[in-house]
Design a protein around this motif. Sequence first.
Motif, PDB file in Angstrom:
ATOM      1  N   ARG A 182      34.554  -6.739 -56.631  1.00  0.00           N
ATOM      2  CA  ARG A 182      34.250  -5.827 -55.629  1.00  0.00           C
ATOM      3  C   ARG A 182      35.734  -5.388 -55.572  1.00  0.00           C
ATOM      4  O   ARG A 182      36.665  -5.979 -55.739  1.00  0.00           O
TER       5      ARG A 182
ATOM      6  N   GLU B 127      37.156 -13.797 -43.866  1.00  0.00           N
ATOM      7  CA  GLU B 127      36.957 -12.552 -43.066  1.00  0.00           C
ATOM      8  C   GLU B 127      36.206 -12.435 -42.040  1.00  0.00           C
ATOM      9  O   GLU B 127      34.979 -13.241 -42.091  1.00  0.00           O
TER      10      GLU B 127
ATOM     11  N   THR C 345      46.118  -8.290 -40.543  1.00  0.00           N
ATOM     12  CA  THR C 345      44.803  -8.799 -40.830  1.00  0.00           C
ATOM     13  C   THR C 345      43.577  -7.846 -40.997  1.00  0.00           C
ATOM     14  O   THR C 345      42.668  -7.989 -41.630  1.00  0.00           O
ATOM     15  N   PHE C 346      43.809  -6.873 -40.320  1.00  0.00           N
ATOM     16  CA  PHE C 346      42.987  -5.517 -40.446  1.00  0.00           C
ATOM     17  C   PHE C 346      43.105  -5.129 -41.815  1.00  0.00           C
ATOM     18  O   PHE C 346      42.088  -4.731 -42.495  1.00  0.00           O
ATOM     19  N   ARG C 348      44.196  -6.586 -44.635  1.00  0.00           N
ATOM     20  CA  ARG C 348      43.485  -7.285 -45.383  1.00  0.00           C
ATOM     21  C   ARG C 348      42.075  -7.410 -45.458  1.00  0.00           C
ATOM     22  O   ARG C 348      41.329  -7.587 -46.450  1.00  0.00           O
ATOM     23  N   PHE C 349      41.500  -7.302 -44.407  1.00  0.00           N
ATOM     24  CA  PHE C 349      39.966  -7.288 -44.017  1.00  0.00           C
ATOM     25  C   PHE C 349      39.488  -5.976 -44.765  1.00  0.00           C
ATOM     26  O   PHE C 349      38.585  -6.187 -45.589  1.00  0.00           O
ATOM     27  N   HIS C 351      40.763  -4.183 -47.226  1.00  0.00           N
ATOM     28  CA  HIS C 351      41.058  -4.359 -48.613  1.00  0.00           C
ATOM     29  C   HIS C 351      39.976  -5.408 -49.315  1.00  0.00           C
ATOM     30  O   HIS C 351      39.365  -4.811 -50.249  1.00  0.00           O
ATOM     31  N   HIS C 352      39.702  -6.217 -48.472  1.00  0.00           N
ATOM     32  CA  HIS C 352      38.560  -7.550 -48.997  1.00  0.00           C
ATOM     33  C   HIS C 352      37.129  -6.871 -49.241  1.00  0.00           C
ATOM     34  O   HIS C 352      36.441  -7.251 -49.938  1.00  0.00           O
TER      35      HIS C 352
END
Lengths: 327, 178, 440
Positions: A182, B127, C345-346, C348-349, C351-352
């Motif tokens: 992903r 997350e 943290t946002f 990274r979120f 991106h993930h």
Amino acid sequence: MAKVTIDGRTIEVPDGTTILQAARMIGPEVAPPTMCYYSKLKTSGGYCRTCLVEVTKGSEKDPRPMPKLVASCRTNVMDGMEVGNITSPKVIEARKGVVEFLLLNHPLDCPICDQAGECHLQDLSYEHGSSKTRTDFERRTFEKIDIGDKIQLHMTRCILCYRCVKVANQITDGRVHGVINRGDHSEISTYVEQAVDNDFSGNVIDVCPVGALTDKTFRFKSRVWFTKPVTAHRNCEKCSGKVNLWYKGEEVLRVTGRKDQWGEVEEFICNTCRFDKKSTSDWTIEGPTTISRHSVISANHYEVFKKPTEFKLNEVKPLTIQEGDKS
Amino acid sequence: MSDIKFSEETLALANKIIARYPEGKQKSALIPLLHLAQAEFDGWLSPAAMDYVASLLKIQNIEAYEVASFYSMFNLSPVGKCMIEVCRTSSCWVRGANEVIAHLENKLGIKEGETTADGMFTLKAVECLGSCGTAPMMMIGAQFHENLTHEKLDAIIDTCKQEGKRKTYLDSVVVDNY
Amino acid sequence: MGRKILLAHDHVPGIQSYEVYRKHGGYNSVEKAIKTMTPEAVVEEVKKSGLRGRGGAGFPTGMKWSFLAKPEGVPRYLVCNADESEPGTFKDRYLMSRIPHTLVEGMITSSYALGVNAAYIYIRGEYFYIVSILEKAIEEAYANGWLGKNILGSGYHLDLYVHVGAGAYICGEETALLESLEGKRGNPRIKPPFPAIAGLYGCPTVVNNVETLAAVSFIVNEGGDEYAKIGIGKSAGTKLISASGHINKPGVYEIEMGISVEDFINSEEYCGGMLNGKKLKAVVAGGSSVPILPADKILHLANGEKRLMSYESLADGGFGGGTMLGSGGFIVMDEDTSIVENLFTFARFYHHESCGQCSPCREGTAWMEKILHKMIDGHATLSDIDLLWEIQAKIEGNTICPLGDAAAWPVASAIRHFRSEFEEYVNNPKSVKKVIRMAL
């Protein structure tokens, strides 16, 4: 019918035509560049965002401009629509951004890439990119993988256009490769070691806009601009048999589908024609292939010289090999 | 074909799930069936497990690989019996998620992303799990552990060790009356 | 006390069960709709109510319903978006796990209005434990004749299923959700066509959030006009707010839209004031995607008036000075919070969670995370702040789906309102680094 104006030039096209198709009908001067759209593959396009355009007038009926730039390959024209492509500063800016994003993880090692000279990303970055890199992070890299004995996959160069997946879905049976993972970890893969092997699998090479999928029977035998393309055909049971032969001296180094002015193959060809028919006696030669003089491939075939004064500063090519004239 | 196969009970459930979707749309059951496979086949999806699910749904194997690798809850390599998933996004972060991770790393003697040598625990930072009002929190299997403190963390780990059981997303859980 | 609709019976013991739910008026809306109203009349009431999508976009529900194509002989679908994954948001989880029948009831009434015979609840995989709660509720509804064939003898039939996801924020985007429901990767579709024309299996489909569908029952029972009277202006009705962060009473609160942000944070009925008596620094008012606002701007409008909890008031000031109600994920940060690290943290979120289909989001979200990581490690330069700004600007508006915008806005707003803090991370990296302790 719908009347649409792109960069100030108007054309009337059938309903259901996309902005990109209409622009191509007008001519290459106003046609947005494409990296993932491929007119011969259904549902292609929309991913790369290089063909974004600005719709300054929605239609005669509803003249409001569209709030965002739209992917011209996936947006239909409306009667009275007005579109800005290279005349829109917003589009120029966005496209520069897209090129930067695409190059973020794409190696800048064109001199050692087999696709150099016929790489769409090379052309795109030359025409729409910036000459500077603003990132010092490491690029993602992958090992080269053989997906069968004729095709090599080098994921490091892939820009995830999905064309090869659509080829596998639409013109071959039993797709064994796809997109796994992903986000920026996405990759084209068979996941488990497997050969992409069927009568039409070689077409993934022709549709790949970059050097991610290459012809192992041709790899590093020659720079494309040292080869001479010839249009030829043979009677083939599986495909049209209409191809380009790429000669070096008397030797056929590779066989590809014939490409149109947008860099798309005119007809998909089978693997027998592509990989197994490499002597002149297999083919009926029609004549030399017309190569755009703008293409680096033409460099060794036409005597075109420019006076130094005709070069403009922004023509200095940032990322690519120096051979050839690419005005 | 390998000897990977659902138990009769699971196969019946799989068929019940497939029947929820219209004729010819059985691919819709792919994600639910991958969940069943992961729970039944040691907490992860081997290529053989995915091929098996693909065969049940009459789809190409690559379609199962594409989907399994897209979703973060599917493990494509073996994991510990208890996979601890610690939320670390904003609301949990402002309430100390990093300290939860540090505490667990310390207690388990592994780094985030690793599995203990005995194969009991895998520690994973994830997350947002949608439990921001009870931060910091983590999940093990399907169980949410909320409003974490150092003491709670120690107790949870100890209980997991004592039980020694594999935790899966299909477990029935105790619902906190938050 | 503000008016409660969705959580009116939240504290009734046993409300999770069918019997108690029914005793408190549950399923009355199904009875009323099927026995006394035409489907069109139900749609009309929803239009009158002014109900807006509670998932984040705030699109008028009645209008969305009226777009649904109704070609002869083609099935239509209703899909409930229970993929709640927006950081800071946990209201749907609360509602589904505590009063599961309220969603089932809303879905039956809505399905009747839309002429749907098969409906799905798409729930995020991390909420696996709620699947069994919902399935039990659905079973009870079948057993009591609210689902299945010939409901209430009307000839209308409906099947309702729960479908579980497997960890992907992007599946909250309605076309990605439909792809996922079809057993594919959660890649958003290129629109048009919109789901109302070609949705699930290419058929006309309505996708609505849990809270939206649950609100339909009240609208049918009491009438659209009655619902429209609650709230303020175009922000009709009540809204579930998920409150988290540095407050005394994190949790889910049903508010009547129009109460002031200040009251929401400080009153005992809701957040109960700031944790440990600290000062308020910033609020992310509508889930991670919406612009973060510093204390003065979240509490007051530019003209000095109090800012209210409503779609319009939160958006007042545009992107420069306002934010959005979004999904109602209300994250409160005290004076000690590092805006840069929260932003990390946002980043990274996002991106993930980027699906990776389109290049600006796939590459841009990764790039932003890397730069912020570098900044937190103390290796960034001032030009990195400008670069971050430029990257977000090149993502925003240029992607297939709104995830690109959602990743860009937090970055833009954090730099806009807290630029000096970013500069501190460049100039004085050692002094700004904080360790956050567990609060409890």
